[in-house]
Scaffold this motif. Structure first.
Motif, PDB file in Angstrom:
ATOM      1  N   THR A   1       0.832  -1.208   0.000  1.00  0.00           N
ATOM      2  CA  THR A   1       0.000   0.000   0.000  1.00  0.00           C
ATOM      3  C   THR A   1       0.861   1.250   0.000  1.00  0.00           C
ATOM      4  O   THR A   1       0.606   2.214  -0.735  1.00  0.00           O
ATOM      5  N   GLU A   2       1.909   1.260   0.817  1.00  0.00           N
ATOM      6  CA  GLU A   2       2.773   2.433   0.908  1.00  0.00           C
ATOM      7  C   GLU A   2       3.554   2.639  -0.386  1.00  0.00           C
ATOM      8  O   GLU A   2       3.731   3.782  -0.849  1.00  0.00           O
ATOM      9  N   GLU A   3       4.008   1.556  -1.000  1.00  0.00           N
ATOM     10  CA  GLU A   3       4.730   1.661  -2.269  1.00  0.00           C
ATOM     11  C   GLU A   3       3.806   2.145  -3.385  1.00  0.00           C
ATOM     12  O   GLU A   3       4.217   2.935  -4.242  1.00  0.00           O
ATOM     13  N   LEU A   4       2.555   1.678  -3.369  1.00  0.00           N
ATOM     14  CA  LEU A   4       1.575   2.154  -4.346  1.00  0.00           C
ATOM     15  C   LEU A   4       1.330   3.647  -4.166  1.00  0.00           C
ATOM     16  O   LEU A   4       1.231   4.400  -5.144  1.00  0.00           O
ATOM     17  N   LYS A   5       1.245   4.079  -2.925  1.00  0.00           N
ATOM     18  CA  LYS A   5       1.038   5.498  -2.649  1.00  0.00           C
ATOM     19  C   LYS A   5       2.195   6.330  -3.208  1.00  0.00           C
ATOM     20  O   LYS A   5       1.984   7.405  -3.794  1.00  0.00           O
ATOM     21  N   ASN A   6       3.421   5.836  -3.062  1.00  0.00           N
ATOM     22  CA  ASN A   6       4.579   6.546  -3.605  1.00  0.00           C
ATOM     23  C   ASN A   6       4.518   6.609  -5.129  1.00  0.00           C
ATOM     24  O   ASN A   6       4.861   7.629  -5.740  1.00  0.00           O
ATOM     25  N   PHE A   7       4.073   5.509  -5.741  1.00  0.00           N
ATOM     26  CA  PHE A   7       3.924   5.481  -7.198  1.00  0.00           C
ATOM     27  C   PHE A   7       2.905   6.519  -7.658  1.00  0.00           C
ATOM     28  O   PHE A   7       3.154   7.293  -8.594  1.00  0.00           O
ATOM     29  N   LEU A   8       1.743   6.561  -7.004  1.00  0.00           N
ATOM     30  CA  LEU A   8       0.703   7.512  -7.383  1.00  0.00           C
ATOM     31  C   LEU A   8       1.144   8.948  -7.116  1.00  0.00           C
ATOM     32  O   LEU A   8       0.837   9.854  -7.899  1.00  0.00           O
TER      33      LEU A   8
END
Length: 281
Positions: A134-141
């Motif tokens: 979830t945190e890595e996805l947030k960084n991507f977005l």
């Protein structure tokens, strides 16, 4: 038509489409993509357009009306021309521009290279866990938003991350597996499908092989290395056993390199790649 009490349909829950939130859009997508395939197709399309007509005030809707509406919408919004509606195409139809900016950004920057996909995967799977947390996805977005020059609050970023997980996290574990991330990025068709026709002559197969090698050798070094090898192995194994995890891809890559990487440099020279694909040079 899937109707509830008093003749109401699923879409009647949403009074005005173009003021809906991204979370509401996710609910609509999950409802009509009933089989979780990542596309609205076949009977799912009929259900969608029947309910759209009902929402617009039509009654006693015939199959001919459904067919006409479906063809009209597909001719305008089916950007890939595959006779289906993907999540980005549906967003273009029913989401407001401000909520829809991620989808619009995707359309301006289509991801048509599995090498680029694996490069992004390696960049954002920071802990090499084999999934995008979830945190890595947030960084991507967050990075996508900055590239699109759109300022968003921390609360909005949380909302977009939640929505993307609702749309693409098929097993609902709070992470994105390799294939789930590929779906989010709408990665285009596997390039290796060009070699699947066994009826081709040796000359045609050699010609196809040259195209394949050029596709994966993005760095133009004369060999596949790093994410180029990752992308090739992913696409190769997808032909045999789709929806593999990143760990399975790693295992297959190790086995392939052990078999064909004669000089043990963790790269695939042209002759080594030809050996993988059964092509004689």
């Amino acid at each position: 038509m899937a109707e509830g009490q008093k003749g109401k349909t699923f879409l009647d829950k949403y009074p005005v489409f173009f003021s809906m939130s991204s979370h509401q859009f996710a609910e609509i997508w999950q409802h009509f993509d009933a089989d979780g395939s990542g596309h609205i197709e076949g009977n799912e399309l009929d259900n969608l357009f029947r309910e759209l007509l009902h929402k617009l005030g039509s009654t006693d809707i015939s199959q001919e009306e459904v067919n006409f509406t479906r063809e009209a919408f597909l001719s305008t919004y089916d950007f890939t021309g595959d006779g289906k509606i993907d999540v980005y195409e549906l967003a273009t139809i029913i989401m407001p521009p401000d909520e829809n900016f991620l989808f619009a950004f995707h359309r301006r920057h289509p991801l048509d290279s599995s090498v680029e996909f694996m490069r992004l995967w390696r960049k954002y799977d920071v802990d090499c866990s084999g999934y995008i947390s979830t945190e890595e996805l947030k960084n991507f977005l967050k990075d996508l938003m900055e590239q699109a020059q759109k300022q968003v609050t921390a609360e909005e970023l949380e909302g977009y991350t939640t929505t993307m997980l609702e749309l693409f996290d098929k097993n609902k574990d709070g992470n994105l597996e390799l294939q789930e991330m590929a779906r989010l990025l709408a990665l285009r068709e596997n390039f290796l499908l060009q070699l699947k026709d066994s009826a081709k002559s040796p000359e045609e197969r050699k010609s196809d092989f040259e195209k394949v090698f050029a596709y994966y050798d993005e760095s133009k070094t004369g060999s596949l290395e790093g994410v180029e090898v990752d992308a090739f192995v992913k696409d190769l194994m997808d032909l045999i056993k789709p929806n593999l995890t990143m760990q399975q891809i790693e295992d297959y890559k190790e086995a392939i390199l052990k078999h064909v990487d004669k000089n043990k440099d963790n790269k695939l020279q042209k002759k080594e790649l030809a050996m993988c694909l059964g092509v004689r040079l």
